[in-house]
Design an enzyme around this catalytic site. Structure first.
Site, PDB file in Angstrom:
ATOM      1  CG  HIS A 263       8.223   0.994  -0.772  1.00  0.00           C
ATOM      2  ND1 HIS A 263       7.156   0.852  -1.609  1.00  0.00           N
ATOM      3  CD2 HIS A 263       7.714   0.951   0.490  1.00  0.00           C
ATOM      4  CE1 HIS A 263       6.050   0.731  -0.886  1.00  0.00           C
ATOM      5  NE2 HIS A 263       6.360   0.788   0.391  1.00  0.00           N
TER       6      HIS A 263
ATOM      7  CG  HIS B  53       1.786  -1.513   1.541  1.00  0.00           C
ATOM      8  ND1 HIS B  53       2.615  -2.028   0.572  1.00  0.00           N
ATOM      9  CD2 HIS B  53       2.413  -0.402   2.006  1.00  0.00           C
ATOM     10  CE1 HIS B  53       3.709  -1.270   0.467  1.00  0.00           C
ATOM     11  NE2 HIS B  53       3.609  -0.266   1.331  1.00  0.00           N
TER      12      HIS B  53
ATOM     13  CD  GLU C 107      10.019   1.855   4.738  1.00  0.00           C
ATOM     14  OE1 GLU C 107      10.178   1.022   3.821  1.00  0.00           O
ATOM     15  OE2 GLU C 107       9.116   1.760   5.602  1.00  0.00           O
TER      16      GLU C 107
ATOM     17  CG  ASP D 251       3.767   2.405   4.597  1.00  0.00           C
ATOM     18  OD1 ASP D 251       3.565   1.723   3.578  1.00  0.00           O
ATOM     19  OD2 ASP D 251       4.874   2.472   5.163  1.00  0.00           O
ATOM     20  CG  ASP D 252       1.794  -1.257   5.827  1.00  0.00           C
ATOM     21  OD1 ASP D 252       1.292  -2.054   5.019  1.00  0.00           O
ATOM     22  OD2 ASP D 252       2.927  -0.768   5.684  1.00  0.00           O
TER      23      ASP D 252
ATOM     24  CG  HIS E 281       3.262   4.681   0.467  1.00  0.00           C
ATOM     25  ND1 HIS E 281       4.585   5.047   0.622  1.00  0.00           N
ATOM     26  CD2 HIS E 281       3.197   3.381   0.865  1.00  0.00           C
ATOM     27  CE1 HIS E 281       5.282   4.022   1.084  1.00  0.00           C
ATOM     28  NE2 HIS E 281       4.458   2.999   1.256  1.00  0.00           N
TER      29      HIS E 281
END
Ligand code: HPA
Ligand code: ZN
Length: 349
Positions: free
Chosen positions: A213, A35, A216, A294-295, A33
């Protein structure tokens, strides 16, 4: 018995709760996961802005960093999309991808399934060829260059209409983009999985793997709907499943992978603090969870930093950390041969 070659089971999850906390060893993991646009570090944002003659709305790094205080998912997305303005050429996408793989390799990542948001680039006038070829050119040699096998996932923006997503998917298929699957991201609440039923049917027909997703910020029913309506194999985030005991039982029985991102959940206020994160309860329930960043440029840490903070704050034991690493490998879309290699590497640690 070699426990890490078998998928998670409840017996192991229960006994593991009593393991002592000890030094954090870097484990070989799969990151599922991630991005790629969320790996744009502030320094790279400034370097690419200068290269492309783009004027940023921040005077310096400090001013940019001062914007990294998020109140919810949308407050992050606003900055995340704005910063993409610096990505103009294939070289920009390639440099961003190289920077991520360099950092991820230092953190133990040995396999990465990387999401890209094509619609966020198309809407700025950047072509699919530019973004896909830029990232793809680096992924093509990632194992040789960085020791990381990689796969690419096209994520669709759930706050845009389904027809827009369908059109982009057709273009990606027509250009034979090197995709393993599709995902669904951006503003969750108010954009339920049912909105994308036709998109997922088309992707399945095209032989793509399916993830989305769900849960969340959105309710646990979005997790159920992603499974039932979209037919996804994996859920990104999924932490809100803990609100629905029947859903938890189903996820455990069906061994559905949940790609959990603890530092992201804290920074986007999905949980109040890391100490309040449901990960220990998820492990105790026997859920198939993995740890992801994630980020990472926005949320204060790459995968290794997520692991070390889980150990320090939530006292996740060495045994459970190894279990989380094994889950990430089992839950990946990698070939069986690659999974065996990765599990052998993990067992050797
Ligand atoms: N959630 C939803 N959409 C996103 C995220 C996220 O954490 N990161 C990038 N797009
Ligand atoms: Zn995400």
């Amino acid at each position: 018995m070699d426990i890490f070659t078998e998928p998670v089971d409840e017996t192991v999850a229960e006994t593991s709760a009593e393991q002592p906390v000890d030094a954090v060893v870097l484990l070989p993991v799969a990151e599922l996961h991630l991005h790629i646009e969320g790996t744009l570090e502030p320094e790279l944002i400034f370097a690419l802005a200068e290269r492309n003659g783009i004027e940023l709305p921040y005077a310096d790094l400090g001013e940019l960093r001062s914007r990294y205080e998020f109140t919810d998912l949308q407050s992050f997305l606003d900055l995340y999309y704005a910063n993409m303005a610096v990505l103009q050429t294939e070289a920009d996408f390639a440099d961003m991808t190289r920077a991520y793989l360099t950092r991820a390799a230092q953190g133990g990542v040995r396999h990465a399934e990387i999401m890209i948001d094509p619609q966020a680039h198309l809407s700025r006038g950047v072509s699919l060829e530019t973004c896909i070829n830029g990232v793809g050119s680096v992924l093509a040699n990632s194992l040789e260059e960085f020791g990381i096998s990689t796969l690419l996932i096209a994520a669709f923006l759930r706050d845009l209409p389904e027809d827009d997503a369908l059109e982009v998917l057709e273009s990606l298929l027509a250009m034979e983009a090197p995709l393993v699957g599709i995902g669904l991201d951006s503003a969750e609440v108010g954009n339920p999985p049912a909105k994308f039923e036709r998109l997922y049917a088309r992707a399945r027909e095209a032989g793509l793997r399916l993830t989305a997703h769900a849960g969340e910020e959105g309710p646990s029913s979005y997790v159920t709907d992603a499974l039932d309506i979209l037919g996804v194999e994996r859920i990104d985030h999924g932490i809100r499943c803990m609100d629905d005991p029947d859903l938890v039982e189903r996820l455990v029985d069906q061994r559905i992978p949940l790609t959990v991102c603890p530092l992201s959940n804290v920074r986007l206020r999905a949980v109040d603090t890391l100490a309040d994160h449901p990960l220990p309860a998820m492990l105790a329930a026997g859920l198939n969870v993995s740890i992801n960043s994630d980020d990472p440029a926005y949320f204060g840490g790459y995968v290794d930093e997520n692991f070390s903070q889980l150990a320090a704050v939530l006292k996740i034991s060495a045994f459970d950390r190894a279990r989380l690493a094994a889950n990430s490998i089992h839950s990946s879309f990698a070939s069986e041969e690659r999974k065996t290699e990765l599990l052998d590497e993990l067992n050797a640690v």
